[in-house]
Design an enzyme around this catalytic site. Sequence first.
Site, PDB file in Angstrom:
ATOM      1  CB  SER A 201      12.994 -12.782 -52.515  1.00 28.41           C
ATOM      2  OG  SER A 201      12.599 -11.683 -53.289  1.00 28.41           O
TER       3      SER A 201
ATOM      4  NE  ARG B 248       1.594 -13.278 -58.452  1.00 21.88           N
ATOM      5  CZ  ARG B 248       2.600 -13.700 -57.701  1.00 21.88           C
ATOM      6  NH1 ARG B 248       3.447 -12.829 -57.183  1.00 21.88           N
ATOM      7  NH2 ARG B 248       2.771 -14.977 -57.460  1.00 21.88           N
TER       8      ARG B 248
ATOM      9  CG  ASP C  80      17.211 -14.081 -59.286  1.00 19.80           C
ATOM     10  OD1 ASP C  80      16.555 -13.188 -59.854  1.00 19.80           O
ATOM     11  OD2 ASP C  80      17.231 -14.243 -58.049  1.00 19.80           O
TER      12      ASP C  80
ATOM     13  CG  HIS D 128      13.525 -13.842 -57.756  1.00 20.84           C
ATOM     14  ND1 HIS D 128      14.677 -13.713 -57.008  1.00 20.84           N
ATOM     15  CD2 HIS D 128      12.504 -13.423 -56.943  1.00 20.84           C
ATOM     16  CE1 HIS D 128      14.379 -13.229 -55.815  1.00 20.84           C
ATOM     17  NE2 HIS D 128      13.066 -13.051 -55.751  1.00 20.84           N
ATOM     18  CG  ASP D 129       9.141 -17.919 -59.236  1.00 21.98           C
ATOM     19  OD1 ASP D 129       9.160 -17.047 -58.341  1.00 21.98           O
ATOM     20  OD2 ASP D 129       8.162 -18.105 -59.979  1.00 21.98           O
TER      21      ASP D 129
END
Length: 374
Positions: A140, A210, A314, A347-348
């Site tokens: 990232s 968040r 992602d 994405h994680d």
Amino acid sequence: MQFAGPLALRSGASISDYTLAYETYGTLNADRSNAVLVCHALNASHHVAGVYQGQARSEGWWDNMVGPGKPVDTDRFFVIGVNNLGSCFGSTGPMHVNPATGRVYGADFPVVTVEDWVDAQAALLDALGIETLAAVMGGSLGGMQALSWTLQYPERVRHAVVVASAPNLTAENIAFNEVARRAIVTDPDFHGGHFYEHGVVPKRGLRIARMIGHITYLSDDVMNAKFGRILRSAVEGEAAGADYRYSTQDVEFQIESYLRYQGDKFSEYFDANTYLLITRALDYFDPARNHGGKLSAALAQARAKFLLVSFKTDWRFSPARSREIVKALLDNSRNVSYAEIDAPHGHDAFLLDDVRYMGVVRSYFERVAKEFQQ
């Protein structure tokens, strides 16, 4: 490590008397050729791997990747994790006192960029006596730093591992960052970034920021598989022990409960000004900007060998963005390996244990190790 400075920043400002928090893993070999720098993403730190003795839940953020016998094997490599300037995990940041004024920096902390972080990391490596990196690696925002290393210090990097990253942010990504920032700066407890002086924290803004971010880190498939449209009341008994349950009466769906839990947890440990600084650094990163928007021209100065990894689900840093980097490197006849992993986690995925992903990284670092073991 303390630095007297000054460190010149891309904004034209500079910072002096700053501290960088860092951790190392493994042993630096005799000719100092086995060093690997791991660059962190938005809310991570220098604590890349391992656990702190006597502390619960202190596992490093990439502990599945870095360690003895792991893909980045610390029996072979000397791994360095650095907390970036402006962060809130030990390095000098907005919550620290500005030695020039005697007041907490707050909103007056200078603007920092990916390039500034790389310069600070280079200063740390100089102090450690490490001239050349066997590899620089990150996911990232960390991947952007790894890419920038190959452009700012092309002779100091032999390999670059860029995971789930991009050559710049799309307008959609900048928009997500801006909405999150607005949530913070419009919180009544923000006080123009000088909330420290008022003894408060803009937790409401941090929670929303968040929650927005977390939505973008997960894929639609993962959200549906984990939560679907399940109501809290439907799983009240069986999920009573889940750590993401939320007690407020207005929460009906499990996904709401999960997001609020993540927001609450984040607001307890992350600094609001740091969030603003780091997301701006993400927005500003664009190595092609000074080359007429041509990425191939920007990457012409890179000398490293590359591994790029992306994940099909992602959508925040899509495979298409990694392929842009691959094409630009190939346009310059650079040595590039590319893996596109069909993992469901969005994405994680760059933080998780996908066997294909871990296998690709392990294989690549075995190749890197052979170079300094010959």
